[in-house]
Design an enzyme around this catalytic site. Structure first.
Site, PDB file in Angstrom:
ATOM      1  N   ARG A 171       0.833  -1.215   0.000  1.00 19.09           N
ATOM      2  CA  ARG A 171       0.000   0.000   0.000  1.00 19.09           C
ATOM      3  C   ARG A 171       0.871   1.271   0.000  1.00 19.09           C
ATOM      4  NH1 ARG A 171      -2.987  -3.604  -0.632  1.00 19.09           N
ATOM      5  NH2 ARG A 171      -5.128  -3.827   0.125  1.00 19.09           N
ATOM      6  N   SER A 245     -10.316  -0.283   3.595  1.00 17.66           N
ATOM      7  CA  SER A 245      -9.600  -0.585   4.843  1.00 17.66           C
ATOM      8  C   SER A 245      -9.041   0.712   5.417  1.00 17.66           C
ATOM      9  CB  SER A 245      -8.418  -1.519   4.577  1.00 17.66           C
ATOM     10  OG  SER A 245      -8.853  -2.717   4.007  1.00 17.66           O
ATOM     11  N   GLU A 341      -4.396   3.752   6.552  1.00 17.89           N
ATOM     12  CA  GLU A 341      -4.111   3.577   5.129  1.00 17.89           C
ATOM     13  C   GLU A 341      -4.423   4.843   4.333  1.00 17.89           C
ATOM     14  OE1 GLU A 341      -5.700   1.301   1.553  1.00 17.89           O
ATOM     15  OE2 GLU A 341      -5.444  -0.249   3.058  1.00 17.89           O
TER      16      GLU A 341
HETATM   17  N1  EPU Z   1     -11.307 -10.267  10.611  1.00 18.04           N
HETATM   18  C1  EPU Z   1     -11.989 -10.359  11.806  1.00 18.04           C
HETATM   19  N2  EPU Z   1     -12.873  -9.368  12.131  1.00 18.04           N
HETATM   20  C2  EPU Z   1     -13.090  -8.313  11.303  1.00 18.04           C
HETATM   21  C3  EPU Z   1     -12.383  -8.224  10.085  1.00 18.04           C
HETATM   22  C4  EPU Z   1     -11.500  -9.225   9.766  1.00 18.04           C
HETATM   23  O1  EPU Z   1     -11.821 -11.286  12.579  1.00 18.04           O
HETATM   24  O2  EPU Z   1     -13.914  -7.465  11.649  1.00 18.04           O
HETATM   25  C5  EPU Z   1     -10.428 -11.343  10.226  1.00 18.04           C
HETATM   26  C6  EPU Z   1     -11.058 -12.150   9.093  1.00 18.04           C
HETATM   27  O3  EPU Z   1     -11.856 -13.167   9.572  1.00 18.04           O
HETATM   28  C7  EPU Z   1      -9.899 -12.658   8.314  1.00 18.04           C
HETATM   29  C8  EPU Z   1      -8.806 -11.652   8.587  1.00 18.04           C
HETATM   30  O4  EPU Z   1      -9.231 -10.839   9.670  1.00 18.04           O
HETATM   31  O5  EPU Z   1      -9.481 -13.899   8.799  1.00 18.04           O
HETATM   32  C9  EPU Z   1      -8.475 -10.817   7.374  1.00 18.04           C
HETATM   33  O6  EPU Z   1      -9.641 -10.201   6.865  1.00 18.04           O
HETATM   34  P1  EPU Z   1      -9.915 -10.091   5.294  1.00 18.04           P
HETATM   35  O7  EPU Z   1      -9.641 -11.363   4.608  1.00 18.04           O
HETATM   36  O8  EPU Z   1     -11.261  -9.474   5.139  1.00 18.04           O
HETATM   37  O9  EPU Z   1      -8.797  -9.147   4.722  1.00 18.04           O
HETATM   38  P2  EPU Z   1      -8.256  -7.820   5.338  1.00 18.04           P
HETATM   39  O10 EPU Z   1      -6.919  -8.055   5.934  1.00 18.04           O
HETATM   40  O11 EPU Z   1      -9.312  -7.246   6.201  1.00 18.04           O
HETATM   41  C10 EPU Z   1      -7.069  -7.047   3.110  1.00 18.04           C
HETATM   42  C11 EPU Z   1      -6.910  -5.713   2.406  1.00 18.04           C
HETATM   43  C12 EPU Z   1      -8.152  -5.389   1.618  1.00 18.04           C
HETATM   44  C13 EPU Z   1      -8.374  -6.490   0.601  1.00 18.04           C
HETATM   45  C14 EPU Z   1      -8.509  -7.827   1.347  1.00 18.04           C
HETATM   46  C15 EPU Z   1      -8.621  -8.983   0.388  1.00 18.04           C
HETATM   47  C16 EPU Z   1      -5.436  -4.344   3.760  1.00 18.04           C
HETATM   48  C17 EPU Z   1      -5.330  -3.240   4.765  1.00 18.04           C
HETATM   49  N3  EPU Z   1      -6.671  -4.686   3.395  1.00 18.04           N
HETATM   50  O12 EPU Z   1      -8.143  -6.882   4.029  1.00 18.04           O
HETATM   51  O13 EPU Z   1      -7.929  -4.164   0.945  1.00 18.04           O
HETATM   52  O14 EPU Z   1      -9.542  -6.245  -0.170  1.00 18.04           O
HETATM   53  O15 EPU Z   1      -7.345  -8.049   2.164  1.00 18.04           O
HETATM   54  O16 EPU Z   1      -7.379  -9.221  -0.211  1.00 18.04           O
HETATM   55  O17 EPU Z   1      -4.417  -4.874   3.320  1.00 18.04           O
HETATM   56  C18 EPU Z   1      -8.236  -1.813   1.064  1.00 18.04           C
HETATM   57  O18 EPU Z   1      -7.017  -1.717   1.074  1.00 18.04           O
HETATM   58  O19 EPU Z   1      -8.987  -0.803   1.112  1.00 18.04           O
HETATM   59  C19 EPU Z   1      -8.844  -3.136   1.059  1.00 18.04           C
HETATM   60  C20 EPU Z   1     -10.169  -3.316   1.168  1.00 18.04           C
END
Ligand code: EPU
Length: 345
Positions: A171, A245, A341
């Site tokens: 990012r 995010s 972010e």
């Molecule tokens: N989780 C929780 N509670 C929550 C949210 C997440 O327990 O409220 C857990 C989920 O269960 C999961 C883990 O955290 O096991 C990761 O969550 P998720 O797979 O939704 O991915 P993320 O880390 O929240 C990242 C990117 C997103 C991207 C997704 C999919 C970052 C900061 N965010 O999200 O990017 O779409 O992976 O690849 O790296 C963005 O940058 O705006 C964005 C949406």
């Protein structure tokens, strides 16, 4: 007298509420809509605005506006998309910085040039995609990047950047660091390798394969899956203001991680190639009980703790106060500092 400066169309006291995906209230003292490199040269050559500080606004999907802007706002609206080059190992597609990112992804698939499907439904414009090296479901922009053009805001010249000049990180890129506010990205070229190879390693996509029994999805199917996954847990900015995010996923050393796992065995974490460990910021925030909590009209989204939303009428100050409270509580419990972010202005 030169005709160039005369042609500059400046809007005064322009509302930015419609131009940021959080829907935050802010006013630009002056705003210029940029449709071409020539428009940018008009700005650079302008006797009054040439040297003025500038703020570059794309789709406004990665910014938190906490105040009115006195810098000259350059609103990027450069159009165009085409196949720039084609060879045996890739299609290279060029798009204007003002094109909508998701529409570009959809269009490339319709043309028969797959490769961007994992990046479907990411809000914002093409020009912002390299600035923060957008990424989702196992693909980052840098994996599909060929080159881009910028206009230098001092010289007015168009300059070509290859990938190494962009310093892409998680990012992050040179455009968020040393070159912030110094140049405007006008066109981006994406390299879509052929033959196409699906990227299906991400847990949410593996689940789709298991649920549908479709072991060999085509690019359009992956696009549809990614759209469905995102719609299920991310709010549509057209309906609920947000900037995706809000925090980056923090990276800690293996040692720090062992310590945290000792205390919280269920913590969601991903080991990285260099031995460090990426933690799910959403999980950390969720574990501190933030889902659905609010400061004024700014709130933590009920379905995904990593996303802050505007419930309608929130101010930038409310968003920032909420973000700080979250940072403090995550630091208090886990000793980890979350980094926002979006750019906070
Ligand atoms: N989780 C929780 N509670 C929550 C949210 C997440 O327990 O409220 C857990 C989920 O269960 C999961 C883990 O955290 O096991 C990761 O969550 P998720 O797979 O939704 O991915 P993320 O880390 O929240 C990242 C990117 C997103 C991207 C997704 C999919 C970052 C900061 N965010 O999200 O990017 O779409 O992976 O690849 O790296 C963005 O940058 O705006 C964005 C949406």
């Amino acid at each position: 007298m030169s005709h160039l400066p005369m042609a500059l169309q400046i809007e005064h006291k322009a509302s930015l509420r419609e131009h940021n995906s959080f829907g935050l209230p802010a006013v630009a003292r002056e705003l210029v809509r940029v449709h071409s490199d020539a428009d940018l040269r008009r700005v650079v050559d302008h006797p009054e605005y040439g040297l003025a500080p500038k703020f570059i606004l794309g789709g406004g999907s990665n910014v938190v506006l906490t105040r009115d802007l006195t810098d000259l706002v350059l609103k990027v609206e450069i159009p165009g998309r085409k196949l720039w080059r084609e060879n045996a190992d890739a299609w290279i597609v060029e798009a204007g910085a003002g094109e909508n990112w998701h529409d570009l992804v959809d269009w490339t698939l319709a043309q028969g040039w797959p490769g961007l499907e994992n990046l479907a439904l990411i809000p914002g414009l093409v020009g912002a995609a390299p600035v923060q090296n957008i990424g989702a479901y196992g693909v980052e922009l840098k994996d599909r990047f060929h080159s881009l053009d910028v206009v230098d805001l001092v010289t007015g010249r168009t300059v070509y950047f290859d990938a190494s000049m962009c310093h892409f990180g998680y990012r992050n890129s040179v455009f968020k660091q040393a070159l912030a506010g110094k140049c405007v990205i006008t066109r981006v070229r994406l390299r879509l390798p052929r033959p196409w190879q699906p990227v299906l390693g991400y847990l949410d996509l593996e689940r789709k394969i298991a649920d549908t029994g479709n072991l060999r999805p085509d690019a359009r199917t992956i696009f549809d899956w990614v759209c469905a996954i995102r719609r299920a847990k991310l709010p549509d900015p057209a309906l609920i203001g947000n900037a995706g995010s809000f925090f980056k996923n923090p990276v800690v050393s293996a040692e720090q991680c062992r310590d945290i796992i000792g205390r919280d065995p269920e913590i969601v974490h991903y080991p990285l190639a260099d031995g460090s460990v990426k933690l799910a910021a959403g999980w950390l925030i969720d574990a501190c009980g933030w889902k659905g909590k609010a400061v004024g009209r700014a709130a933590v989204y009920e379905r995904q703790a990593l996303v802050l939303v505007n419930r309608g009428g929130a101010s930038g100050a409310e968003v920032v106060t909420l973000a700080r409270a979250i940072q403090e509580s995550v630091y208090g419990r886990f000793g980890i500092r979350l980094e926002p972010e979006p750019v906070i202005v």
